[in-house]
Design an enzyme around this catalytic site. Structure first.
Site, PDB file in Angstrom:
ATOM      1  N   CYS A 155      -0.704   5.110  -5.689  1.00 27.43           N
ATOM      2  CA  CYS A 155      -1.705   4.280  -5.024  1.00 27.43           C
ATOM      3  C   CYS A 155      -1.696   2.951  -5.751  1.00 27.43           C
ATOM      4  O   CYS A 155      -1.774   2.925  -6.995  1.00 27.43           O
ATOM      5  CB  CYS A 155      -3.094   4.919  -5.083  1.00 27.43           C
ATOM      6  SG  CYS A 155      -4.389   3.861  -4.410  1.00 27.43           S
ATOM      7  N   THR A 156      -1.584   1.863  -5.028  1.00 27.00           N
ATOM      8  CA  THR A 156      -1.428   0.567  -5.667  1.00 27.00           C
ATOM      9  C   THR A 156      -2.610   0.223  -6.566  1.00 27.00           C
ATOM     10  O   THR A 156      -2.448  -0.435  -7.598  1.00 27.00           O
ATOM     11  CB  THR A 156      -1.222  -0.527  -4.611  1.00 27.00           C
ATOM     12  OG1 THR A 156      -2.218  -0.418  -3.594  1.00 27.00           O
ATOM     13  CG2 THR A 156       0.146  -0.407  -3.966  1.00 27.00           C
ATOM     14  N   GLU A 157      -3.817   0.702  -6.218  1.00 26.50           N
ATOM     15  CA  GLU A 157      -4.984   0.391  -7.045  1.00 26.50           C
ATOM     16  C   GLU A 157      -4.992   1.122  -8.382  1.00 26.50           C
ATOM     17  O   GLU A 157      -5.656   0.673  -9.332  1.00 26.50           O
ATOM     18  CB  GLU A 157      -6.281   0.725  -6.288  1.00 26.50           C
ATOM     19  CG  GLU A 157      -6.673  -0.265  -5.224  1.00 26.50           C
ATOM     20  CD  GLU A 157      -5.934  -0.054  -3.913  1.00 26.50           C
ATOM     21  OE1 GLU A 157      -5.969  -0.943  -3.048  1.00 26.50           O
ATOM     22  OE2 GLU A 157      -5.300   1.018  -3.762  1.00 26.50           O
ATOM     23  N   THR A 162       0.850  -1.177   0.000  1.00 23.76           N
ATOM     24  CA  THR A 162       0.000   0.000   0.000  1.00 23.76           C
ATOM     25  C   THR A 162       0.887   1.229   0.000  1.00 23.76           C
ATOM     26  O   THR A 162       1.919   1.249   0.689  1.00 23.76           O
ATOM     27  CB  THR A 162      -0.908   0.039   1.243  1.00 23.76           C
ATOM     28  OG1 THR A 162      -1.429   1.360   1.437  1.00 23.76           O
ATOM     29  CG2 THR A 162      -0.172  -0.369   2.503  1.00 23.76           C
ATOM     30  N   ASN A 163       0.529   2.239  -0.774  1.00 23.50           N
ATOM     31  CA  ASN A 163       1.263   3.509  -0.735  1.00 23.50           C
ATOM     32  C   ASN A 163       0.873   4.339   0.485  1.00 23.50           C
ATOM     33  O   ASN A 163       1.726   4.806   1.240  1.00 23.50           O
ATOM     34  CB  ASN A 163       0.983   4.318  -2.006  1.00 23.50           C
ATOM     35  CG  ASN A 163       1.762   3.855  -3.210  1.00 23.50           C
ATOM     36  OD1 ASN A 163       2.848   4.351  -3.500  1.00 23.50           O
ATOM     37  ND2 ASN A 163       1.210   2.894  -3.933  1.00 23.50           N
TER      38      ASN A 163
END
Length: 232
Positions: free
Chosen positions: A196-198, A83-84
């Site tokens: 952001c990982t998403e 996660t960032n």
């Protein structure tokens, strides 16, 4: 191959990307039926997200510290926060264990500098864009980050939490994210950090004519370098 520990579930949509990229990376490097050696600790994101909204970062840190200790006890050689945003509590997590915790910003900054980029546009959750922890870490490596306008930050936040974190990848939102990126480039950014990982579920390096730093992919590459003895 060293055992990689992953703290995930933040959200599980992007954690699934970590698992895919790590396993595909091992197969590409070693061939045959090789796959990654992993220990994965996933948390229930809903209460953690509520802590974030409430500003209870000590509560967030406590959750992640417990998971990091479980990975260390399970024999992980090092750990990743998948996660960032929650690198905001990186220092607390890293201090709680004796194994290294590979910082996502460090590998992202290294990639930017290697590409000759010293000024990046930063997309992420509102916590990542509006608070200083992420920009400060990049700046410590000589990479300056600029963030979108308030209206664009609100749009990115909505797309991340209302769509990508629940598995929705919408074409109109993809286009909107690219418009935000182009605004950052018009403001002087030389490349884009997908902080952001998403976000990598929607946009990627092929979508723009400038370097796009996909932090999940970079984190995974650095983890494999370490696990396979390519890097110190």
């Amino acid at each position: 191959m060293e055992l990689i520990g992953i703290i995930g579930g933040l959200s599980w949509e992007s954690t699934a990307e970590y698992l895919r990229l790590l396993n595909e990376g091992v197969r590409a490097r070693l061939g045959g039926l090789h796959s990654a050696r992993l220990r994965v600790a996933t948390v229930d994101f809903a209460p953690v997200e509520q802590m974030m909204a409430d500003g209870d970062w000590s509560g967030v840190a406590s959750v992640l510290v417990e998971e990091a200790r479980s990975l260390e006890a399970a024999g992980a050689a090092f750990a990743l926060l998948a996660t960032n945003t929650l690198h905001k509590v990186y220092d607390e997590v890293a201090a709680a264990v004796s194994i290294p915790v590979l910082h996502l910003c460090d590998v992202t900054a290294s990639a930017a500098l290697a590409a000759g980029v010293g000024r990046v546009g930063l997309l992420g959750t509102r916590y990542t864009m509006e608070q200083s922890f992420y920009r400060d870490r990049l700046a410590s490596h000589g990479v300056q980050a600029v963030v979108p306008s308030e209206a664009d930050r609100q749009a990115v936040q909505r797309i991340i939490f209302d769509e990508l974190c629940v598995g929705r990848v919408d074409g109109a939102s993809h286009d909107q994210l690219l418009d935000v990126c182009r605004s950052l480039l018009d403001s002087g950014a030389e490349g884009i950090v997908l902080g952001c990982t998403e976000l990598e579920l929607s946009i990627g390096p092929g979508d723009l004519d400038v370097p796009v730093f996909a932090t999940t992919a970079l984190h995974c590459q650095a983890a494999l370098d370490r696990a396979l003895g390519v890097a110190d």
